[in-house]
Design a protein around this motif. Structure first.
Motif, mmCIF file in Angstrom:
data_model
loop_
_atom_site.group_PDB
_atom_site.id
_atom_site.type_symbol
_atom_site.label_atom_id
_atom_site.label_comp_id
_atom_site.label_asym_id
_atom_site.label_seq_id
_atom_site.Cartn_x
_atom_site.Cartn_y
_atom_site.Cartn_z
ATOM 1 N N VAL A 77 -90.545 -64.439 22.448
ATOM 2 C CA VAL A 77 -89.916 -65.411 21.867
ATOM 3 C C VAL A 77 -90.771 -66.535 21.350
ATOM 4 C CG1 VAL A 77 -88.140 -67.424 21.825
ATOM 5 C CG2 VAL A 77 -87.791 -65.336 23.308
ATOM 6 N N PRO A 78 -91.002 -66.603 19.952
ATOM 7 C CA PRO A 78 -92.314 -67.501 19.372
ATOM 8 C C PRO A 78 -91.904 -69.056 19.574
ATOM 9 C CG PRO A 78 -91.384 -66.338 17.601
ATOM 10 C CD PRO A 78 -90.504 -65.993 19.007
ATOM 11 N N LYS A 119 -98.861 -73.055 19.253
ATOM 12 C CA LYS A 119 -97.937 -71.967 19.383
ATOM 13 C C LYS A 119 -98.185 -70.878 20.414
ATOM 14 C CE LYS A 119 -97.286 -71.725 14.476
ATOM 15 N NZ LYS A 119 -96.047 -71.667 13.991
ATOM 16 N N LEU A 120 -96.963 -70.543 21.228
ATOM 17 C CA LEU A 120 -97.128 -69.383 22.092
ATOM 18 C C LEU A 120 -95.956 -68.625 22.048
ATOM 19 C CD1 LEU A 120 -96.991 -70.729 25.681
ATOM 20 C CD2 LEU A 120 -96.228 -72.044 23.811
ATOM 21 N N ARG A 121 -95.942 -67.537 22.760
ATOM 22 C CA ARG A 121 -94.917 -66.709 22.723
ATOM 23 C C ARG A 121 -94.315 -66.361 24.360
ATOM 24 N NH1 ARG A 121 -98.073 -61.666 19.476
ATOM 25 N NH2 ARG A 121 -98.271 -62.708 17.493
ATOM 26 N N SER A 234 -93.650 -66.197 32.541
ATOM 27 C CA SER A 234 -92.769 -66.309 31.283
ATOM 28 C C SER A 234 -93.545 -66.137 30.129
ATOM 29 C CB SER A 234 -92.200 -67.856 31.318
ATOM 30 O OG SER A 234 -91.280 -67.662 32.485
ATOM 31 N N ILE A 235 -95.046 -66.170 30.356
ATOM 32 C CA ILE A 235 -95.769 -65.940 29.054
ATOM 33 C C ILE A 235 -95.677 -64.313 28.720
ATOM 34 C CG2 ILE A 235 -97.935 -66.026 27.950
ATOM 35 C CD1 ILE A 235 -98.448 -68.525 29.454
ATOM 36 N N SER A 236 -95.521 -63.995 27.510
ATOM 37 C CA SER A 236 -95.216 -62.647 27.021
ATOM 38 C C SER A 236 -96.622 -61.767 27.029
ATOM 39 C CB SER A 236 -94.852 -62.524 25.485
ATOM 40 O OG SER A 236 -93.979 -63.257 25.130
ATOM 41 N N SER A 237 -96.522 -60.361 27.228
ATOM 42 C CA SER A 237 -97.696 -59.695 27.403
ATOM 43 C C SER A 237 -98.640 -59.831 26.015
ATOM 44 C CB SER A 237 -97.314 -58.074 27.645
ATOM 45 O OG SER A 237 -96.472 -57.687 26.444
ATOM 46 N N ASN A 238 -99.732 -59.587 26.493
ATOM 47 C CA ASN A 238 -100.978 -59.764 25.415
ATOM 48 C C ASN A 238 -100.589 -61.058 24.811
ATOM 49 O OD1 ASN A 238 -101.818 -57.223 25.884
ATOM 50 N ND2 ASN A 238 -100.338 -56.108 24.430
ATOM 51 N N PRO A 239 -100.940 -62.236 25.638
ATOM 52 C CA PRO A 239 -100.794 -63.698 25.205
ATOM 53 C C PRO A 239 -101.391 -63.856 23.875
ATOM 54 C CG PRO A 239 -101.069 -63.770 27.597
ATOM 55 C CD PRO A 239 -101.484 -61.992 26.770
#
Lengths: 275, 322
Positions: A77-78, A119-121, A234-239
């Protein structure tokens, strides 16, 4: 599974040096049908476990969260955090209230930072409120909120084996946007890391893959810190993190570590300012 | 298909159970193996000698449709029956089994599990009693281990446990190619590299020359990406090189001319690839890319608005590391 979640929560608490209160299961078992009051009560509880008794004022201007109202992919989720008041912001925390480990990320900014946009995912496991809390230089806290519809993002299995997911772990890339002289430079940092949540099933052993995530990541411009990120499951894989910094011609250094002792360092040369 | 809510990355169609839906689903339990209102119009079409296919709904799973959204069917051979696709739920599989029993007394000897997605594997539970060989890609077992229970829980939320059924694992794994002899016809299986998913298995029937590419070929319904975009384009070339002229796609009409259908598919995948690459090159962020990439394909595909953005999200992650 509950056991694992418990572990994850306490590791989060330790990692972020928070009060080690482990949230009651009810805090994340909540579903899409919660009332606003239930959500508000949960946020009170989480805010207290992170910030203690400190007052948190509402803000429309110091920080804003942009996230899709309905996530297309709950495992990615961006999120965009906008903080237009340069020089006032010391740190920002992102909390995903209904995630098993709600405290998703904390960025502490250094003198080389331009925190205007970040920005982060992230992974989102349930219909949830998301909170951004900024700390200003005078030590005050301000919060902004957004509701996001998504589900299953933390337990979502990756489409590959653990070994494949770990291939190239610690590799990094950085892209720099073109910029005018004297202006902050926008950069995109990409890190190869599965960021295993501890809630994903291993495809071969059919057991849960232990949580393995980037817990600390520092970006510096020369000797000056841009930010330190304290991260969690909670941070997506391959940040991937988009940020901006004030260039002084020196290389950008990135140092990352994960909760299982992995440590990686890379250096990147930003484009020289054009006149 | 694929899936966001059910499939971690796919199954956007799973919605919260509405009261009406729950009620309808409840009523439906007494009238298994029929599928409910949506199934009344379902018929098997004979697409080749002894080959029967049911057209899946171009929709996402709902309590009313029992996830009967894929093209499923069977082939009657001299020695027995091979199920080409089992269905999207136990209820869907039971419906298919009833259709088989109506038409032949031959034993059901083989059931193909074409890939990991729920709309293609949850019908298998209906055939366990027949003790068939369950045929799947060599990577299917691990993919089902990782996702099977996750999908099952989502499907149970929608259909209830009784209509969902168990996760059934393959008993014959295909790592490269394999052949099944039904007496008067042979079925040749090919295990594909990462494409639509990481467990795509295709099949050619020697009796009719028909290709069964499963979800390597979407027609009408927008393709959903859950494996590798570049890999899918490669495997599409491979299907073409196999030489069949007609195919039974995983979604869409029960049979189509392969060449134009593949051209439409690769047209979409190419637009997705090139548009995503261009967005990455121009530093267009992922949340903006989902709204602009492959827009010119919008009128060509059903459910475009539901799946295109998610496809862009998946493609972006694959291509940003190029």
């Amino acid at each position: 599974m509950t056991h694992r979640i418990g572990q994850t929560l306490s590791s989060l608490a330790l990692g972020l040096a928070l009060a080690t209160t482990v949230l009651a299961p009810a805090a994340w078992a909540a579903g899409a049908s919660d009332t606003d009051q239930e959500r508000a009560a949960r946020w009170q509880e989480i805010a207290k476990s992170i910030f203690g008794d400190r007052q948190i004022a509402q803000t429309d201007s110091l920080v804003k969260i942009d996230a899709p109202v309905r996530a297309l992919d709950a495992a990615l989720v961006p999120i965009t955090l906008t903080m237009p008041n340069d020089g006032q912001i010391k740190a920002v925390s992102l909390i995903i209230d209904d995630n098993p480990a709600p405290y998703a990320a904390r960025f502490e900014f250094g003198p080389a930072a331009d925190p205007a946009e970040l920005k982060l995912r992230v992974r989102v496991n349930n219909y949830t409120d998301m909170h951004a809390v900024v700390e200003t230089q005078d030590g005050k806290l301000y919060e902004a909120k957004q509701f996001v519809k998504a589900s299953g993002g933390c337990s979502a299995p990756m489409g590959m084996s653990d070994e494949e997911a770990m291939k190239g772990m610690g590799d990094m890339r950085m892209k720099f946007a073109e910029t005018g002289a004297g202006k902050p430079v926008e950069a995109t940092l990409m890190v190869r890391h599965p960021n295993f949540s501890g809630m994903q099933m291993n495809q071969v052993t059919r057991d849960y893959t232990p949580a393995r995530y980037i817990d600390k990541l520092t970006v510096s411009a020369g000797d000056q810190k841009v930010f330190t990120l304290t991260g969690d499951i909670s941070i997506s894989s391959n940040p991937v993190i988009n940020f901006a910094f004030k260039p002084d011609g020196k290389p950008i250094q990135v140092a990352a570590s994960d909760n299982q002792g992995g440590h990686w360092q890379h250096s990147f040369t930003p484009p020289s300012p054009t006149n | 298909m694929t899936a966001p809510a059910v499939h971690p990355r796919a199954f956007p169609g799973i919605r919260t159970l509405s009261r009406r839906g729950a009620l309808f689903g409840g009523l439906c339990l007494c009238c298994l193996p029929t599928l409910g209102r949506a199934a009344e119009s379902f018929t098997m079409e004979e697409v080749g000698p002894g080959i029967f296919v049911r057209k899946g709904l171009i929709a996402d799973a709902t309590p009313e449709n029992a996830d009967a959204i894929a093209n499923i069917g069977f082939i009657v051979g001299q020695k027995g029956v091979l199920v080409t696709e089992s269905g999207g739920s136990l209820a869907d599989g039971q419906w298919l089994r009833a259709e088989i029993v109506k038409r032949t007394t031959k034993p059901i000897t083989h059931v193909v599990l074409t890939h990991v997605h729920p709309d293609h594997v949850f019908g298998a539970g209906a055939f366990v009693q027949d003790k068939p060989v369950f045929i799947g890609h060599a990577k299917l077992t691990e993919a089902l281990s990782a996702r099977g229970e996750f999908y099952r829980k989502r499907l149970i939320d929608l259909l209830g446990e009784d209509r969902t059924g168990p996760v059934v694992y393959p008993t014959l794994s295909v790592a490269d190619t394999a052949e099944v002899d039904l007496g008067d016809r042979r079925l040749t299986f090919t295990a594909h590299g990462p494409a639509h998913t990481t467990s795509d298995l295709s099949m050619i029937d020697s009796g009719s020359g028909l290709l069964f590419p499963a979800d390597l070929l979407f027609v009408t319904r927008i393709p959903s990406l859950d494996g590798s975009l570049k890999g899918w384009l490669k495997e599409a070339e491979r299907l073409k090189a196999m030489g069949p002229s007609r195919a039974v796609p995983g979604h869409g009409p029960v049979s189509v001319d392969l060449a134009p259908a593949l051209a439409d598919l690769t047209g979409y995948l190419t637009a997705l690839r090139d548009g995503t690459r261009a967005a990455i090159a121009k530093d267009v962020s992922i949340e903006k890319a989902v709204d602009i990439v492959a827009r010119d394909q919008r009128d060509k595909w059903a459910l475009f608005d539901t799946y295109n953005g998610r496809n862009v999200t998946v493609a972006y992650q694959e291509l940003e590391w190029e």
